[in-house]
Write a protein that holds these residues in place. Structure first.
Motif, PDB file in Angstrom:
ATOM      1  N   LEU A 272      15.261  51.377  45.529  1.00 38.62           N
ATOM      2  CA  LEU A 272      15.571  49.888  44.993  1.00 38.62           C
ATOM      3  C   LEU A 272      17.820  50.712  44.759  1.00 38.62           C
ATOM      4  CD1 LEU A 272      13.791  48.758  41.743  1.00 38.62           C
ATOM      5  CD2 LEU A 272      13.978  48.012  43.618  1.00 38.62           C
ATOM      6  N   LEU A 273      17.790  51.440  44.478  1.00 36.34           N
ATOM      7  CA  LEU A 273      18.925  53.231  43.954  1.00 36.34           C
ATOM      8  C   LEU A 273      20.335  52.449  45.371  1.00 36.34           C
ATOM      9  CD1 LEU A 273      18.565  55.422  41.611  1.00 36.34           C
ATOM     10  CD2 LEU A 273      20.254  53.301  41.176  1.00 36.34           C
ATOM     11  N   SER A 274      19.142  52.711  46.636  1.00 38.12           N
ATOM     12  CA  SER A 274      19.525  52.986  48.238  1.00 38.12           C
ATOM     13  C   SER A 274      19.741  51.191  48.627  1.00 38.12           C
ATOM     14  CB  SER A 274      18.761  53.887  48.668  1.00 38.12           C
ATOM     15  OG  SER A 274      17.581  53.657  48.654  1.00 38.12           O
ATOM     16  N   GLY A 275      18.693  50.184  48.137  1.00 34.12           N
ATOM     17  CA  GLY A 275      18.224  48.865  48.666  1.00 34.12           C
ATOM     18  C   GLY A 275      19.020  47.300  47.588  1.00 34.12           C
ATOM     19  N   ALA A 276      19.776  47.414  46.737  1.00 33.88           N
ATOM     20  CA  ALA A 276      19.911  46.779  46.326  1.00 33.88           C
ATOM     21  C   ALA A 276      20.523  45.328  46.947  1.00 33.88           C
ATOM     22  CB  ALA A 276      20.205  46.557  44.927  1.00 33.88           C
ATOM     23  N   VAL A 277      20.971  46.054  48.912  1.00 34.54           N
ATOM     24  CA  VAL A 277      22.092  45.058  49.142  1.00 34.54           C
ATOM     25  C   VAL A 277      22.044  44.144  49.189  1.00 34.54           C
ATOM     26  CG1 VAL A 277      22.616  44.753  51.742  1.00 34.54           C
ATOM     27  CG2 VAL A 277      22.806  46.778  50.619  1.00 34.54           C
ATOM     28  N   LEU A 278      21.025  43.994  49.602  1.00 37.66           N
ATOM     29  CA  LEU A 278      20.419  41.522  49.630  1.00 37.66           C
ATOM     30  C   LEU A 278      20.247  41.608  48.586  1.00 37.66           C
ATOM     31  CD1 LEU A 278      17.601  41.693  52.190  1.00 37.66           C
ATOM     32  CD2 LEU A 278      19.913  41.020  52.700  1.00 37.66           C
ATOM     33  N   VAL A 288      27.253  48.661  44.158  1.00 39.26           N
ATOM     34  CA  VAL A 288      27.230  49.405  45.792  1.00 39.26           C
ATOM     35  C   VAL A 288      26.862  48.964  46.619  1.00 39.26           C
ATOM     36  CG1 VAL A 288      26.296  52.127  46.380  1.00 39.26           C
ATOM     37  CG2 VAL A 288      27.357  51.710  44.329  1.00 39.26           C
ATOM     38  N   GLY A 289      25.813  48.013  46.310  1.00 41.56           N
ATOM     39  CA  GLY A 289      25.065  47.157  47.127  1.00 41.56           C
ATOM     40  C   GLY A 289      26.197  46.227  48.242  1.00 41.56           C
TER      41      GLY A 289
END
Length: 339
Positions: A272-278, A288-289
């Protein structure tokens, strides 16, 4: 325990070192590279050569790498060229990181609050309606792409019903005091209840969308783990001794079933911390995403570097904490470490 912790920290440092090499090589292999990102189509051969010399790109590749590591260790990743032109990339990351952390923590808390109790109850009533509904729901949750679910929730709850805001972290008219960068927490600290409630309303919808996959995964792992433990001899022995259901649940079932669940929670939190882009992009969540998505679009190499490195560090740090928590949950690990 201490030796185990030191060994895990050393492994973490090795992972970060390998990642730094891969990141350094990958970003410089992208079409155009940093010089084209800075100059665009306006650069001449002379200006490109001057900029390459100024950035140290005319030096041998290993010198460039060590310079990159040295600057990274001092927090100097360069200046943003696309996300927020002119602002240091590290400063931009520190401004946006609380937003992503707040969203990720809210999502994992929603997932845990629903998945662990439902997973336990589904295992206790194996084959019943709750078990079947939970399995179908988890399959739907893990199958639907997050961006589609985000758009669907946004349309139904925000646009169609008007129950929740469509995006952003806080309403424009709210005059809130900033303390930590976590908007809900800031409102609670300063006792600005209207700001806290408004931030919470903005947070709920993206957190709900982002929690779908963690909920599905944690539910299925919890259910499977509880089923395995309930078939163990020591649980049947506890029942034969006449222990209460609560004692059996707390001391024998949940405690022993939590090890794989904790592992899953750690992996999902890091993801979640590294992949909340969408999710951040759909809900205009300035985290950050969103910065990562804009950075890719505009070839903002300094921002890409700091965000990717930080995301990887967050992922491995969360998993380090999970590994260390094993000894607290499972006494057999403490015994093995002493041996």
């Amino acid at each position: 325990m201490l030796r185990y912790a030191i060994r895990r920290v050393l492994q973490l440092l090795l992972v970060i070192a390998v990642l730094s090499v891969l990141l350094f090589a990958w970003l410089r292999a992208l079409p155009g590279g940093p010089v084209s990102a800075l100059l665009g189509d306006r650069g001449t051969a002379e200006t490109r050569a001057q900029l390459e010399e100024a950035l140290g790109l005319d030096q041998p590749i290993y010198i460039q790498y060590f310079n990159f590591v040295g600057r990274a260790l001092s927090g100097d990743f360069g200046t943003s060229t696309g996300v927020s032109p002119g602002k240091p990339a590290m400063e931009l990351f520190l401004e946006r990181f609380p937003a992503t952390m707040e969203l990720s923590l809210a999502a994992i808390m929603l997932a845990l609050a629903a998945a662990i109790p439902l997973g336990y109850m589904a295992a206790r009533r194996r084959g019943g309606w709750l078990d079947n509904v939970g399995i179908v729901g988890s399959m739907i949750g893990i199958s639907i792409p997050i961006f589609f679910l985000a758009f669907l929730l946004k349309y139904l709850l925000s646009i169609k019903l008007g129950l929740l805001p469509t995006g952003g972290r806080q309403s424009v008219g709210i005059d809130a005091t900033r303390v930590t960068g976590f908007f809900v927490l800031d409102g609670l600290i300063t006792r600005e209840w209207d700001a806290a409630l408004d931030s919470l309303r903005h947070l709920f919808l993206p957190a709900l969308a982002l929690s779908s996959i963690p909920f599905a995964v944690i539910f299925r792992i919890t259910r499977a783990s509880v089923l395995d433990v309930m078939d163990e001899d020591y649980v049947r022995t506890a029942r034969s001794k006449g222990l209460t259901r609560r004692v059996i649940r707390d001391r024998h079932v949940l405690r022993n079933a939590m090890l794989p669940v904790v592992t899953t929670v750690g992996l999902q939190t890091g993801a979640l911390l590294s992949g909340a882009v969408l999710t951040e992009t759909v809900f205009a969540w300035q985290g950050v995403g969103q910065a990562l998505a804009i950075g890719f679009e505009r070839k903002d190499f300094p921002v890409l570097q700091v965000v990717i490195i930080a995301a990887a560090m967050a992922y491995v740090l969360v998993n380090l904490l999970v590994d260390l928590s094993y000894a607290v949950i499972d006494p057999r690990i403490r015994t093995a470490q002493k041996g």
